[in-house]
Write an enzyme that holds these catalytic residues in place. Structure first.
Site, mmCIF file in Angstrom:
data_model
loop_
_atom_site.group_PDB
_atom_site.id
_atom_site.type_symbol
_atom_site.label_atom_id
_atom_site.label_comp_id
_atom_site.label_asym_id
_atom_site.label_seq_id
_atom_site.Cartn_x
_atom_site.Cartn_y
_atom_site.Cartn_z
ATOM 1 N N LYS A 298 0.827 -1.215 0.000
ATOM 2 C CA LYS A 298 0.000 0.000 0.000
ATOM 3 C C LYS A 298 0.866 1.273 0.000
ATOM 4 C CE LYS A 298 -2.242 -1.756 3.557
ATOM 5 N NZ LYS A 298 -1.877 -3.170 3.422
ATOM 6 N N CYS B 123 8.954 -2.268 3.005
ATOM 7 C CA CYS B 123 8.619 -3.655 3.323
ATOM 8 C C CYS B 123 8.417 -3.761 4.839
ATOM 9 C CB CYS B 123 9.734 -4.586 2.865
ATOM 10 S SG CYS B 123 11.329 -4.135 3.552
ATOM 11 N N PRO B 124 7.717 -4.787 5.289
ATOM 12 C CA PRO B 124 7.590 -4.982 6.738
ATOM 13 C C PRO B 124 8.892 -5.548 7.303
ATOM 14 C CG PRO B 124 6.495 -6.735 5.564
ATOM 15 C CD PRO B 124 7.030 -5.826 4.513
ATOM 16 N N ARG C 160 10.651 -0.065 9.082
ATOM 17 C CA ARG C 160 11.007 -0.410 10.453
ATOM 18 C C ARG C 160 12.528 -0.333 10.572
ATOM 19 N NH1 ARG C 160 6.670 0.701 11.646
ATOM 20 N NH2 ARG C 160 5.022 -0.557 12.618
ATOM 21 N N GLU D 68 15.008 2.417 18.476
ATOM 22 C CA GLU D 68 14.171 3.582 18.786
ATOM 23 C C GLU D 68 13.291 3.424 20.016
ATOM 24 O OE1 GLU D 68 11.761 3.581 15.076
ATOM 25 O OE2 GLU D 68 10.011 3.373 16.386
ATOM 26 N N HIS E 94 9.750 8.682 14.048
ATOM 27 C CA HIS E 94 8.595 7.813 13.757
ATOM 28 C C HIS E 94 7.305 8.633 13.673
ATOM 29 C CE1 HIS E 94 7.511 3.312 13.984
ATOM 30 N NE2 HIS E 94 6.588 3.955 13.292
#
Ligand code: NAI
Length: 337
Positions: free
Chosen positions: A156, A207-208, A236, A265, A297
């Site tokens: 997405k 990407c995750p 991430r 983080e 973030h």
């Protein structure tokens, strides 16, 4: 359902209160600023639903404590779920649900914001001009038009980023385990990972974090990149190996870096530490580079996204409460996110 929310900030509470009010106040919401840790699990006692944020680590020990306190549902108010020990949750019969999409536009637009700011040195120009320094040395950018942008993860957010970059006239390359028809239709060309690294002027990660993408950007990947490449990471932190990134910057292989996420983080981001000594030497080193921009973030942080997060989170809880299952449930075998 009695729900306790951890790691909440004053700016997100009104969105949850409003979403709950609009739904007829079906849920009793308790907000805590505290992060969810083993030490704070006691705050969830008697709450069947716990709602953590991205830097609350749901380790096996935390999940066991929640289970002992009567929790049945973990309603993540994030898309990513890499911070949950899913096998342990399944063993304890804890249902984990998430917000699969809130505003992918928010993250895609922030990624492009980092690209443009880095490219034209907006972060440096802002400080210079405030000091009466109108010199332009060091601010030479490049036309985005005709540059090659490599998008890692064309889901997405990656697809929306591709769409924006296509508007700039970029050539689009993509790498994904599941190519997207939408991206193919807009002219994105899928290539293998080494080719994307070698060809791209800009590499942007969407990407995750999963076992396959952990430290995807390591010393080997950096070595394959085009000289002077711009690297953007809003996915991430642990997708990038920070020492390899720092070495890449020092060797000038990497020309510009925009980060919204950082592997370590969780003890830093979302907090005001301006009166503290920064103990993280890698982050401190990254902050010394003139060609690095770090945001804490915040890529998701638009009003639309906060509204979407609140609405979907409360819908998830309602669905679980009435049906015992939820469309947005995360399963232990789901490793592609
Ligand atoms: P998505 O699920 O729509 O897209 C992820 C894409 O990555 C999919 O097309 C998938 O096939 C691909 N992928 C999975 N494993 C891969 C691999 N090994 N190599 C290459 N591609 C792979 O997810 P969406 O909504 O686009 O979000 C992407 C990530 O962005 C999230 O997982 C999350 O970590 C991060 N995110 C960051 C936010 C921020 O505020 N910085 C906010 C929201 C999400």
């Amino acid at each position: 359902m009695k729900t306790v929310l951890f790691s909440t900030k004053s700016y997100e509470r009104p969105f949850f209160d409003e979403a709950n009010r609009e739904a007829g106040s079906p849920h009793e919401l308790t907000f805590h600023e505290a992060r969810l840790t083993e030490a704070t699990t006691e705050l969830s006692r008697g709450h069947p639903c716990v709602c953590p944020f991205v830097n609350d680590i749901l380790s096996e020990a935390v999940l066991e404590a929640l289970h002992r306190g009567g929790t049945r549902l973990i309603a993540l108010r994030s898309a990513g779920f890499n911070h949950v020990e899913l096998d342990a949750a399944a063993r304890l019969d804890l249902t984990v649900v998430r917000v699969p999409a809130y505003s992918p536009h928010a993250v895609a637009e922030h990624s492009v914001c980092l690209m443009l700011a880095l490219n034209r040195g907006v972060h440096r120009a802002y400080n210079r001009v405030r000091e009466g320094n109108f010199a332009l040395g060091g601010l030479i950018g490049f036309d985005m038009a005709d540059k090659t942008a490599g998008i890692v993860g064309t889901g997405k957010i990656g697809a929306l980023t591709a769409r924006i970059l296509r508007g700039f006239g970029c050539r689009l390359l993509g790498f994904d385990v599941q190519p997207s028809e939408d991206c193919l239709a807009m002219g994105l060309q899928y290539v293998d990972f080494p080719e994307l690294l070698a060809e791209s002027h800009i590499i942007t990660l969407h990407c995750p974090l999963n076992p396959d993408t952990h430290h995807l950007i390591d010393a080997d990947a950096v070595g394959r990149m085009r000289e002077g490449v711009m690297l953007i990471n809003t996915s991430r932190g642990a997708v990038v190996d920070t020492p390899a990134l720092i070495d890449g910057l020092k060797s000038r292989r990497i020309g510009k870096v925009g980060l919204d996420v950082y592997e370590e983080e969780s003890d830093l981001f979302f907090r005001d530490l301006s009166n503290e000594v920064l103990e993280d030497d890698q982050l401190a080193r990254l902050l010394t580079f003139p060609n690095v921009i770090i945001t804490g973030h915040q890529a998701f942080l638009t009003g639309e996204a906060l509204e979407g997060i609140a609405d979907t989170t409360l819908d998830n809880i309602s669905e679980f409460e009435t049906q015992g299952t939820c469309t947005n449930e995360v399963h232990a075998a789901q490793h592609t996110q």
